[in-house]
Enzyme design. Structure first.
Site, PDB file in Angstrom:
ATOM      1  N   CYS A  10       0.866  -1.186   0.000  1.00  0.00           N
ATOM      2  CA  CYS A  10       0.000   0.000   0.000  1.00  0.00           C
ATOM      3  C   CYS A  10       0.898   1.230   0.000  1.00  0.00           C
ATOM      4  CB  CYS A  10      -0.979  -0.023   1.184  1.00  0.00           C
ATOM      5  SG  CYS A  10      -0.189  -0.030   2.797  1.00  0.00           S
ATOM      6  N   SER A  17      -1.686  -2.695   3.970  1.00  0.00           N
ATOM      7  CA  SER A  17      -0.883  -3.884   3.624  1.00  0.00           C
ATOM      8  C   SER A  17      -0.443  -4.708   4.841  1.00  0.00           C
ATOM      9  CB  SER A  17       0.299  -3.525   2.714  1.00  0.00           C
ATOM     10  OG  SER A  17       1.181  -2.620   3.323  1.00  0.00           O
ATOM     11  N   ASP A 127      -7.798   3.988   0.879  1.00  0.00           N
ATOM     12  CA  ASP A 127      -6.889   4.488   1.911  1.00  0.00           C
ATOM     13  C   ASP A 127      -7.704   5.001   3.108  1.00  0.00           C
ATOM     14  OD1 ASP A 127      -5.055   5.887   3.385  1.00  0.00           O
ATOM     15  OD2 ASP A 127      -4.128   6.881   1.659  1.00  0.00           O
TER      16      ASP A 127
HETATM   17  P1  4NP Z   1      -1.684   2.864   4.082  1.00  0.00           P
HETATM   18  O1  4NP Z   1      -2.289   4.233   4.656  1.00  0.00           O
HETATM   19  O2  4NP Z   1      -1.174   3.158   2.702  1.00  0.00           O
HETATM   20  O3  4NP Z   1      -2.867   1.937   4.062  1.00  0.00           O
HETATM   21  O4  4NP Z   1      -0.598   2.432   5.042  1.00  0.00           O
HETATM   22  C1  4NP Z   1      -1.541   5.425   4.652  1.00  0.00           C
HETATM   23  C2  4NP Z   1      -0.631   5.670   5.647  1.00  0.00           C
HETATM   24  C3  4NP Z   1       0.080   6.850   5.658  1.00  0.00           C
HETATM   25  C4  4NP Z   1      -0.111   7.789   4.663  1.00  0.00           C
HETATM   26  C5  4NP Z   1      -1.031   7.540   3.649  1.00  0.00           C
HETATM   27  C6  4NP Z   1      -1.737   6.348   3.646  1.00  0.00           C
HETATM   28  N1  4NP Z   1       0.594   9.022   4.685  1.00  0.00           N
HETATM   29  O5  4NP Z   1       0.350   9.861   3.809  1.00  0.00           O
HETATM   30  O6  4NP Z   1       1.440   9.218   5.560  1.00  0.00           O
END
Ligand code: 4NP
Length: 158
Positions: A10, A17, A127
């Protein structure tokens, strides 16, 4: 049964993930197939490297008896050699992975998580990072469905 290696990917590797890794691992354990799988997860961002999964993801996971201990790490070029399947969660993940793939063989290892769903009609695992509780519950619902489907698909091939 031969060994199958699966990497879930992810963006941050702190929500979707690592959740997929644990859900798929529990299915593999339930099916007595631990010796036949190597499972890991990684992110397209290195921003959260070394961190445990997001506390909101861990909270929602714990309500369904999942325990998340993975430490975030970025996807590496060598992952395209090491893993048989690299499974992205959404369009951006798939595009990012395709950019990293340097050969046709590497590109053919990229899959979309929701293509393995059997109950839900979704085209991505959205997300949950900037949303509320529902987003995290939705991630687990979609991943439970997709991971069962992924296991069935691999079992049918072996
Ligand atoms: P993930 O969620 O891709 O499911 O782990 C996110 C975690 C952090 C961020 C974006 C999505 N971020 O921008 O920091």
């Amino acid at each position: 049964m031969e060994l199958t290696t699966v990497l879930f990917v992810c963006l941050g590797n702190i929500c979707r993930s690592p959740m997929a890794e644990v859900i798929f691992g529990k299915i593999v354990e339930r099916e007595n197939a631990l010796l036949h799988f190597e499972i890991d997860s990684a992110g397209l961002l290195s921003y959260h490297e070394g961190e445990l999964p997001d506390s909101r993801m861990r909270f929602h996971a714990s309500k369904r008896a999942y325990h998340l201990v993975h430490r975030s790490r970025p996807v590496k070029m060598s992952d395209f050699d090491r893993f048989d399947m690299i499974v992205g969660m959404d369009d951006d993940n798939i595009a990012g992975l395709k950019k990293m793939a340097s050969t046709k063989e590497h590109e053919q290892k990229i899959y979309r998580m929701t293509d393995f769903c059997r109950i839900h009609q979704a085209t991505s695992v959205p997300d949950p990072y900037y949303g509320g509780d529902n987003g995290f519950e939705n991630v687990i619902d979609l991943l439970e469905d997709a991971c069962e489907g992924l296991f069935m698909a691999l079992k049918a091939k072996k």
